[in-house]
Design a protein around this motif. Structure first.
Motif, PDB file in Angstrom:
ATOM      1  N   LEU A 189       0.338  11.582  11.734  1.00  0.00           N
ATOM      2  CA  LEU A 189       0.722  10.698  12.837  1.00  0.00           C
ATOM      3  C   LEU A 189       1.940   9.890  12.437  1.00  0.00           C
ATOM      4  N   VAL A 190       2.955   9.874  13.288  1.00  0.00           N
ATOM      5  CA  VAL A 190       4.203   9.108  13.159  1.00  0.00           C
ATOM      6  C   VAL A 190       4.698   8.985  11.714  1.00  0.00           C
ATOM      7  N   PRO A 191       5.081  10.104  11.067  1.00  0.00           N
ATOM      8  CA  PRO A 191       5.671   9.988   9.727  1.00  0.00           C
ATOM      9  C   PRO A 191       6.935   9.144   9.773  1.00  0.00           C
ATOM     10  N   ALA A 192       7.093   8.248   8.802  1.00  0.00           N
ATOM     11  CA  ALA A 192       8.228   7.334   8.775  1.00  0.00           C
ATOM     12  C   ALA A 192       8.595   7.033   7.331  1.00  0.00           C
ATOM     13  N   ASP A 193       9.803   6.524   7.149  1.00  0.00           N
ATOM     14  CA  ASP A 193      10.298   6.226   5.803  1.00  0.00           C
ATOM     15  C   ASP A 193       9.514   5.079   5.182  1.00  0.00           C
ATOM     16  N   SER A 194       9.020   5.303   3.975  1.00  0.00           N
ATOM     17  CA  SER A 194       8.351   4.256   3.210  1.00  0.00           C
ATOM     18  C   SER A 194       9.367   3.675   2.237  1.00  0.00           C
ATOM     19  N   VAL A 195       9.593   2.363   2.310  1.00  0.00           N
ATOM     20  CA  VAL A 195      10.705   1.736   1.596  1.00  0.00           C
ATOM     21  C   VAL A 195      10.223   0.499   0.842  1.00  0.00           C
ATOM     22  N   ILE A 196      11.104  -0.007  -0.015  1.00  0.00           N
ATOM     23  CA  ILE A 196      10.888  -1.282  -0.689  1.00  0.00           C
ATOM     24  C   ILE A 196      11.373  -2.390   0.238  1.00  0.00           C
ATOM     25  N   TRP A 197      10.554  -3.416   0.400  1.00  0.00           N
ATOM     26  CA  TRP A 197      10.883  -4.528   1.295  1.00  0.00           C
ATOM     27  C   TRP A 197      11.240  -5.773   0.489  1.00  0.00           C
ATOM     28  N   LEU A 198      12.169  -6.558   1.020  1.00  0.00           N
ATOM     29  CA  LEU A 198      12.576  -7.825   0.427  1.00  0.00           C
ATOM     30  C   LEU A 198      12.888  -8.808   1.545  1.00  0.00           C
ATOM     31  N   ARG A 199      13.104 -10.056   1.158  1.00  0.00           N
ATOM     32  CA  ARG A 199      13.418 -11.059   2.177  1.00  0.00           C
ATOM     33  C   ARG A 199      14.856 -10.896   2.664  1.00  0.00           C
ATOM     34  N   LYS A 200      15.143 -11.468   3.810  1.00  0.00           N
ATOM     35  CA  LYS A 200      16.474 -11.417   4.401  1.00  0.00           C
ATOM     36  C   LYS A 200      17.487 -12.154   3.518  1.00  0.00           C
ATOM     37  N   ARG A 201      18.762 -11.787   3.717  1.00  0.00           N
ATOM     38  CA  ARG A 201      19.897 -12.460   3.083  1.00  0.00           C
ATOM     39  C   ARG A 201      19.866 -12.375   1.558  1.00  0.00           C
ATOM     40  N   GLN A 202      19.598 -11.178   1.048  1.00  0.00           N
ATOM     41  CA  GLN A 202      19.677 -10.909  -0.388  1.00  0.00           C
ATOM     42  C   GLN A 202      20.477  -9.624  -0.610  1.00  0.00           C
ATOM     43  N   PRO A 203      21.750  -9.612  -0.216  1.00  0.00           N
ATOM     44  CA  PRO A 203      22.519  -8.372  -0.232  1.00  0.00           C
ATOM     45  C   PRO A 203      22.725  -7.771  -1.619  1.00  0.00           C
ATOM     46  N   GLU A 204      22.915  -8.608  -2.644  1.00  0.00           N
ATOM     47  CA  GLU A 204      23.139  -8.068  -3.988  1.00  0.00           C
ATOM     48  C   GLU A 204      21.876  -7.392  -4.513  1.00  0.00           C
ATOM     49  N   LEU A 205      20.741  -8.045  -4.338  1.00  0.00           N
ATOM     50  CA  LEU A 205      19.482  -7.455  -4.768  1.00  0.00           C
ATOM     51  C   LEU A 205      19.216  -6.151  -4.014  1.00  0.00           C
ATOM     52  N   LYS A 206      19.479  -6.161  -2.732  1.00  0.00           N
ATOM     53  CA  LYS A 206      19.273  -4.966  -1.916  1.00  0.00           C
ATOM     54  C   LYS A 206      20.126  -3.807  -2.425  1.00  0.00           C
ATOM     55  N   SER A 207      21.371  -4.090  -2.775  1.00  0.00           N
ATOM     56  CA  SER A 207      22.279  -3.055  -3.256  1.00  0.00           C
ATOM     57  C   SER A 207      21.810  -2.474  -4.590  1.00  0.00           C
ATOM     58  N   VAL A 208      21.391  -3.336  -5.508  1.00  0.00           N
ATOM     59  CA  VAL A 208      20.914  -2.871  -6.807  1.00  0.00           C
ATOM     60  C   VAL A 208      19.654  -2.024  -6.643  1.00  0.00           C
ATOM     61  N   LEU A 209      18.735  -2.479  -5.820  1.00  0.00           N
ATOM     62  CA  LEU A 209      17.502  -1.732  -5.597  1.00  0.00           C
ATOM     63  C   LEU A 209      17.775  -0.371  -4.967  1.00  0.00           C
ATOM     64  N   ASP A 210      18.761  -0.320  -4.084  1.00  0.00           N
ATOM     65  CA  ASP A 210      19.084   0.949  -3.437  1.00  0.00           C
ATOM     66  C   ASP A 210      19.586   1.958  -4.468  1.00  0.00           C
ATOM     67  N   ARG A 211      20.407   1.492  -5.401  1.00  0.00           N
ATOM     68  CA  ARG A 211      20.881   2.398  -6.451  1.00  0.00           C
ATOM     69  C   ARG A 211      19.752   2.822  -7.378  1.00  0.00           C
ATOM     70  N   ILE A 212      18.812   1.934  -7.642  1.00  0.00           N
ATOM     71  CA  ILE A 212      17.664   2.307  -8.464  1.00  0.00           C
ATOM     72  C   ILE A 212      16.873   3.427  -7.790  1.00  0.00           C
ATOM     73  N   VAL A 213      16.610   3.284  -6.493  1.00  0.00           N
ATOM     74  CA  VAL A 213      15.862   4.317  -5.766  1.00  0.00           C
ATOM     75  C   VAL A 213      16.649   5.630  -5.749  1.00  0.00           C
ATOM     76  N   GLN A 214      17.956   5.548  -5.555  1.00  0.00           N
ATOM     77  CA  GLN A 214      18.777   6.752  -5.587  1.00  0.00           C
ATOM     78  C   GLN A 214      18.708   7.436  -6.954  1.00  0.00           C
ATOM     79  N   ASP A 215      18.671   6.638  -8.023  1.00  0.00           N
ATOM     80  CA  ASP A 215      18.521   7.197  -9.369  1.00  0.00           C
ATOM     81  C   ASP A 215      17.171   7.882  -9.538  1.00  0.00           C
TER      82      ASP A 215
END
Length: 250
Positions: free
Chosen positions: A183-209
């Motif tokens: 039922l409704v397959p969707a992307d499972s992601v890491i969540w963080l609070r709003k307005r943390q662009p640097e942390l979001k960017s680092v985490l995205d590269r970690i997941v890509q790695d």
């Protein structure tokens, strides 16, 4: 970095994704290993904080955790309140579990039946809107499973990998997943609070790695999880990308 610790909310009621080592309070599982690696990259301690579907978003908003790796898929409603890492670490849908010989063979067969889910799960709207079920929501997964075994519902819907792993256990021999499609397959992601662009960017590269190195595929295999087609696709996409050099000082 200043604290020397990252607090990550993980659902520990779900077998492959997260549980406790038998006889201990030590968390283990697929999502626990992801959380530990996030702390390992910059060299800080990871504190795994148990959460359930009903409280995970609140824990993040209130600062009780810094991140969530808690089987939480992307929905517009969640994205209004929280931010998330763009690259998913898995794609999850809901699997329906029912007693054998229930007569359920397709999602449309659920009309007017009682279906149990966890509070806060993304399955509520499609089950009521599209399939017209009588819905019961419980605080955690264990209560949902107890309701099914106690004949409190005709079927349950919970995260697909967890349910497939569950039905390998001998005590669940009287139950089955009668519908192949999730039922409704969707992307499972890491969540963080709003307005943390640097942390979001680092985490995205970690997941890509994780994807590019093949570590995520190997980890899923270790926990006997069948990877979604998306995960195989992301491995190919990021396989040639250089690994992230995570800074170790603030």
């Amino acid at each position: 970095m200043e604290r020397g610790k990252v607090r990550i909310g993980v659902n520990l009621s779900g077998l492959s994704f997260g549980t406790y080592k038998p006889g201990t309070q030590t968390p283990v599982g697929f999502a626990v290993d992801l959380a530990q690696d996030i702390g390992h990259k910059p060299g800080v301690e990871t504190e795994v904080v148990p959460v359930v579907a009903a409280n995970r978003a609140v824990f993040l908003q209130q600062g009780k955790v810094d991140l969530l790796i808690a089987n939480m898929t992307v929905t517009p409603e969640r994205a209004e309140q929280l931010d998330y890492v763009p690259t998913p670490y898995e794609q999850l849908g809901g699997a329906l579990v029912a007693p054998r010989h229930s007569g359920i063979t397709r999602w449309e067969d659920l009309k007017d039946k009682t279906v149990c889910i966890s509070q806060g799960a993304s399955f509520q709207q499609p089950l009521t809107r599209d399939y017209h079920v009588r819905l019961k929501a419980f605080r955690g997964q264990s209560e949902v499973l107890l309701a099914l075994r106690g004949n409190g519902c005709d079927a349950i819907v919970l995260n697909s990998p967890i349910m497939h792993e569950l039905l390998r256990q001998p005590e669940w021999a009287g139950f089955e997943i009668p519908i192949a499609e999730d039922l409704v397959p969707a992307d499972s992601v890491i969540w963080l609070r709003k307005r943390q662009p640097e942390l979001k960017s680092v985490l995205d590269r970690i997941v890509q790695d994780w994807h590019g190195s093949g570590w995520l595929l190997a980890l899923g295999k270790q926990y006997q999880m069948q990877p979604s087609p998306l995960i195989a696709q992301l491995h190919e996409q990021y396989a040639s990308k250089p690994a992230l050099a995570v800074p170790v000082t603030p």
